[in-house]
Design a protein around this motif. Structure first.
Motif, short mmCIF file in Angstrom:
data_model
loop_
_atom_site.label_atom_id
_atom_site.label_comp_id
_atom_site.label_asym_id
_atom_site.label_seq_id
_atom_site.Cartn_x
_atom_site.Cartn_y
_atom_site.Cartn_z
N ASN A 9 -26.69 19.08 1.61
CA ASN A 9 -26.71 20.40 2.23
C ASN A 9 -27.29 21.43 1.27
O ASN A 9 -26.91 21.49 0.10
CB ASN A 9 -25.29 20.82 2.63
N LYS A 10 -28.21 22.23 1.77
CA LYS A 10 -28.79 23.31 0.98
C LYS A 10 -27.72 24.36 0.73
O LYS A 10 -26.97 24.74 1.64
CB LYS A 10 -29.96 23.93 1.74
N GLU A 13 -29.84 27.89 -2.80
CA GLU A 13 -31.15 27.40 -3.23
C GLU A 13 -31.09 26.07 -3.99
O GLU A 13 -32.10 25.59 -4.50
CB GLU A 13 -31.90 28.45 -4.09
N PHE A 15 -28.73 22.08 -3.94
CA PHE A 15 -28.25 21.12 -2.95
C PHE A 15 -26.88 20.59 -3.34
O PHE A 15 -26.66 20.18 -4.49
CB PHE A 15 -29.21 19.93 -2.84
#
Length: 285
Positions: A9-10, A13, A15
């Motif tokens: 999931n981002k 900016e 992950f």
């Protein structure tokens, strides 16, 4: 060692990912969460390991603590492993919440039937960092550790048993003197047997008495209304006294905040930025 990505999931900016792998130490599949900050796309980053408390998995910290923005800002990879082996089919491992599944206590068990799988100390100290360093853009020379409750105990003993391995250590409501509390007596007795001298190798208050130097700044946050503090399960005063005698710096903050159990992550989220900043000071020096 093969990694299987479970989720990605981002976030700020970077992950937030979760991976699964077959653990050689624990003889089972294990999961860990890893946050890769934006800086990891262009260079190597220091690594901060988080150890969770009783009943937790890798999910508790990564979904509740709110550390991602600070980790992104300071360019820190943050790794959050599970708290025990899973699915080992050991008789009795699911009978109580404070022993067995979800309660590995970050020790290497020596007693049957636990000694084959319950080797969380070696998993955190050796296997997991090797796995992380081999698969992600880390700087292996810059590593720190922190945790909560049982995980705070784990963070303290790993730092104290391995001088120089971790640049810094901090904890939220750690179990500071397990040989003197009921949680510790149950876990250490079950995993290590009846010889109390063996327990001392996993007790932060005992370990700090023989720590070889004073180059370890420790930050501890403790909720004043924590029911397990008043019940004598955490015993921070014993640890602080031992550190004072050895002239090892400890910042101990008794906060007007939080009970333990489920609401504890409101407490952690309130002060998590302070802890990330504490570690960044050493990791980015």
């Amino acid at each position: 060692m093969a990694l299987k990505q479970v989720s990605s999931n981002k976030c700020f900016e970077g992950f937030q990912k979760v991976f699964e792998h077959d653990s050689a130490e624990l003889k089972c599949k294990m999961k860990f969460g890893i946050y890769l900050p934006p800086k990891a796309e262009t260079g190597k980053c220091p690594v901060l390991y988080w150890l969770s408390g009783l009943t937790c998995t890798e999910q508790n910290f990564i979904t509740k603590a709110g550390f991602h923005q600070a980790a992104a800002q300071h360019g820190l990879i943050v790794v959050a492993p599970d708290t025990s082996p899973r699915g080992c089919n050991i008789e009795g491992e699911d009978e109580s919440w404070d022993f067995g599944t979800g309660a590995g206590f970050y020790v290497d068990a020596t007693e049957d039937p636990w000694k084959t799988n319950y080797r969380m100390y070696s998993y955190i100290k050796d296997e997991l960092p090797k796995l992380i360093n081999a698969n992600f853009p880390t700087d292996p020379e810059r590593m720190s550790i922190f945790g909560h409750s049982m995980g705070g105990h784990g963070a303290l003993i790993l730092a104290l048993k391995n001088p120089g391995k971790y640049k810094s250590v901090s904890a939220f409501a750690p179990i500071c003197n397990p040989i003197q509390c009921q949680w510790g007596k149950k876990a250490l007795g079950g995993y290590l047997g009846s010889d109390v001298s063996k327990w001392e190798a996993y007790d932060a208050t005992q370990l700090v008495k023989s720590y070889p130097d004073s180059h370890l700044d420790i930050l501890i946050d403790q909720g004043k209304d924590d029911q397990f503090l008043s019940a004598g399960q955490l015993l921070p005063d014993n640890f602080i006294a031992a550190c004072t005698e050895r002239k090892i710096p400890v910042v101990f903050r008794l906060q007007q905040a939080s009970r333990f159990c489920n609401p504890c992550y409101f407490f952690i989220a309130t002060f998590i930025n302070d802890h990330v900043k504490h570690h960044a000071k050493y990791l980015n020096a």
